[in-house]
Design a protein around this motif. Sequence first.
Motif, PDB file in Angstrom:
ATOM      1  N   LEU B 242       0.827  -1.209   0.000  1.00 23.28           N
ATOM      2  CA  LEU B 242       0.000   0.000   0.000  1.00 23.28           C
ATOM      3  C   LEU B 242       0.861   1.259   0.000  1.00 23.28           C
ATOM      4  N   ARG B 244       3.968   1.543  -1.200  1.00 24.24           N
ATOM      5  CA  ARG B 244       4.602   1.695  -2.516  1.00 24.24           C
ATOM      6  C   ARG B 244       3.589   2.127  -3.574  1.00 24.24           C
ATOM      7  N   LEU B 245       2.388   1.584  -3.508  1.00 28.64           N
ATOM      8  CA  LEU B 245       1.377   1.907  -4.517  1.00 28.64           C
ATOM      9  C   LEU B 245       0.861   3.338  -4.321  1.00 28.64           C
ATOM     10  N   THR B 246       0.755   3.762  -3.073  1.00 29.70           N
ATOM     11  CA  THR B 246       0.355   5.147  -2.797  1.00 29.70           C
ATOM     12  C   THR B 246       1.429   6.108  -3.295  1.00 29.70           C
ATOM     13  N   ARG B 249       1.058   6.367  -7.031  1.00 25.80           N
ATOM     14  CA  ARG B 249      -0.093   7.207  -7.383  1.00 25.80           C
ATOM     15  C   ARG B 249       0.249   8.692  -7.173  1.00 25.80           C
ATOM     16  N   LEU B 252       2.719   9.919  -9.839  1.00 24.17           N
ATOM     17  CA  LEU B 252       2.072  10.079 -11.152  1.00 24.17           C
ATOM     18  C   LEU B 252       1.155  11.293 -11.145  1.00 24.17           C
ATOM     19  N   ARG B 253       0.428  11.491 -10.047  1.00 21.38           N
ATOM     20  CA  ARG B 253      -0.523  12.600  -9.962  1.00 21.38           C
ATOM     21  C   ARG B 253       0.198  13.951  -9.858  1.00 21.38           C
ATOM     22  N   ASP B 254       1.215  14.005  -8.983  1.00 17.08           N
ATOM     23  CA  ASP B 254       1.821  15.298  -8.672  1.00 17.08           C
ATOM     24  C   ASP B 254       2.981  15.647  -9.602  1.00 17.08           C
ATOM     25  N   ALA B 256       3.724  13.560 -12.567  1.00 17.17           N
ATOM     26  CA  ALA B 256       3.545  12.925 -13.879  1.00 17.17           C
ATOM     27  C   ALA B 256       4.608  11.882 -14.194  1.00 17.17           C
ATOM     28  N   THR B 257       5.167  11.268 -13.154  1.00 19.78           N
ATOM     29  CA  THR B 257       6.189  10.242 -13.418  1.00 19.78           C
ATOM     30  C   THR B 257       5.972   8.991 -12.579  1.00 19.78           C
ATOM     31  N   LEU B 258       6.325   7.847 -13.204  1.00 17.46           N
ATOM     32  CA  LEU B 258       6.346   6.572 -12.484  1.00 17.46           C
ATOM     33  C   LEU B 258       7.767   6.014 -12.454  1.00 17.46           C
ATOM     34  N   GLY B 259       8.731   6.902 -12.695  1.00 15.15           N
ATOM     35  CA  GLY B 259      10.112   6.472 -12.855  1.00 15.15           C
ATOM     36  C   GLY B 259      10.644   5.597 -11.741  1.00 15.15           C
ATOM     37  N   THR B 261       9.073   3.922  -9.323  1.00 11.07           N
ATOM     38  CA  THR B 261       8.320   2.667  -9.171  1.00 11.07           C
ATOM     39  C   THR B 261       8.761   1.636 -10.201  1.00 11.07           C
ATOM     40  N   VAL B 262       8.807   2.066 -11.449  1.00  5.32           N
ATOM     41  CA  VAL B 262       9.154   1.143 -12.534  1.00  5.32           C
ATOM     42  C   VAL B 262      10.602   0.675 -12.391  1.00  5.32           C
ATOM     43  N   ALA B 264      12.469   0.452  -9.627  1.00  9.06           N
ATOM     44  CA  ALA B 264      12.638  -0.458  -8.482  1.00  9.06           C
ATOM     45  C   ALA B 264      12.115  -1.848  -8.832  1.00  9.06           C
TER      46      ALA B 264
END
Lengths: 307, 307
Positions: B242, B244-246, B249, B252-254, B256-259, B261-262, B264
């Motif tokens: 939870l 890590r997923l938060t 989120r 991505l929201r604030d 605009a990146t998932l760098g 997460t992806v 790791a």
Amino acid sequence: MTRPVCVLGLGLIGGSLLRAATDAGRPAWGYNRSPVAPADGYDVSSDLPATLRRAADADALVVVAVPMTALQPVLAAVAEHAPGCALTDAVSVKAPVAAAVAQHGLAARYVGGHPMAGTAHSGWAAGSATLFRDAAWVVAADDGLDLDVWRDVAQLALVCGAHVVPASAEEHDRAVAAISHLPHVLAAVLAAVGGEGGELALSLAAGSFRDGTRVAATRPELVQAMCEANRSSLLDALEDTLTRLTNARDSLRDNATLGSTVAAGHTARLRLDELHRTEVTDVDLTGPQALERLRALGRNGGMIRRL
Amino acid sequence: MTRPVCVLGLGLIGGSLLRAATDAGRPAWGYNRSPVAPADGYDVSSDLPATLRRAADADALVVVAVPMTALQPVLAAVAEHAPGCALTDAVSVKAPVAAAVAQHGLAARYVGGHPMAGTAHSGWAAGSATLFRDAAWVVAADDGLDLDVWRDVAQLALVCGAHVVPASAEEHDRAVAAISHLPHVLAAVLAAVGGEGGELALSLAAGSFRDGTRVAATRPELVQAMCEANRSSLLDALEDTLTRLTNARDSLRDNATLGSTVAAGHTARLRLDELHRTEVTDVDLTGPQALERLRALGRNGGMIRRL
């Protein structure tokens, strides 16, 4: 009438599209920023203005097959050199591309597309004329689209061996967020949590962990670009996921049960396995309800095999 | 000395264990609440007291292979009829079983085990003497355990074709929470989110969604029982998930990146693919540090192939 095809961007998708259209007997040519090699006899150029003027002269269907991050300059060139051509694209997200197309004044003859095929590899050399065989190719069906262009785009998909799934841009983006982008985020998170368990956890990893983390092995820059381009819909999918996962945690902590989480997942997975696909071999593309009929077909799991 | 083996519970795991031990030449017999058929010449009974008195007479190694939910009455019977026997189990969680064993006064000669094998099917008829071939079989290595019993349990695992991974009960439970139970919860949640997308989303589902939801097809009561039995460690894994997923989120929201997460996830998945397993063919089971050495071996991804 078979309209010629002009492909902009000859990576895995664009390169496969040029090969498939050419091999199917369509007049087709393509542009790539850097020269592709070996060209294998396909008609390719690295001169974008010349490629687009040729498209304008031949009244070709222009296919934008560059990554989302390279979209703006390519659309600017289309607006300058071939503004009257029928236009589609092969980007994995639809609403943001439609917005960019409108910004460049190209909305009138644009119908978005998304061939849902890929491999672990990328670039011209990884392409193949058979990449789209039996794949889904979403063709946007929002109200106001030009039905003649719609037919052209759908026929291109069929010529490439794919089947056509019609959907609005928003419906498409929501669907791929849930079934393509979210799985990549969850795979990354699961892999990271497993990695926290060290060598012991990894050495005990069996099928469930291997399956659940498989796509975390994909090149990170590809995953990141794909997910970030669909930011808005992916954020909705992540909210839904966080809510469900929080409920699971609360239920396990407070009532020692995961019953409703496990049951809901089982039911949904069985629906996937038992999905009945309606195959349509003709659609009526006339009348004011044509696009709504197409969207309803896609919404019910239908696909078009022939036009 | 090859100690006889007495297996309590002849479902998929217990039934396979009785077959494997018998086929390897071990004196072995088993008990099941309902008669098994066809017994195929294996030595089976549905009389629990008689089965256990025979174990006490023969100084057998008793293996509890019933589901977690059926553990208490079986342990009570062991305490009544064969309290002096060496004792192990095949339940998928270790700390709660050890606690129950202690409650019944059976801790002195107990060494927990977890053969990590399974199929989509269950019950005696689904069993096979080869089920454990090349599977990991965790053997608990907490301080204070009887090293003679440890050797007996490890030898049983090896005789069945498995390799032995030593770990403390807590380490085991944390590891399987991350690499076995969490994947089932995430598969259920992903399937449910995809199902919310209706027939359109399911009809577009490709490899990433199919892989990520595969284990959601498992019988829900098995998944539920397995996950709920490891409640404490699974709750920790869910908290980590939870968080890590938060973070994903929020990023991505604030931004605009998932760098991160992806990246790791990619790094952790590569560690799985590149895992180097140390294979040990002899271990020193003497001295005060023996159990700590075993735990260190498991912690580093090692496994025992021979004793």
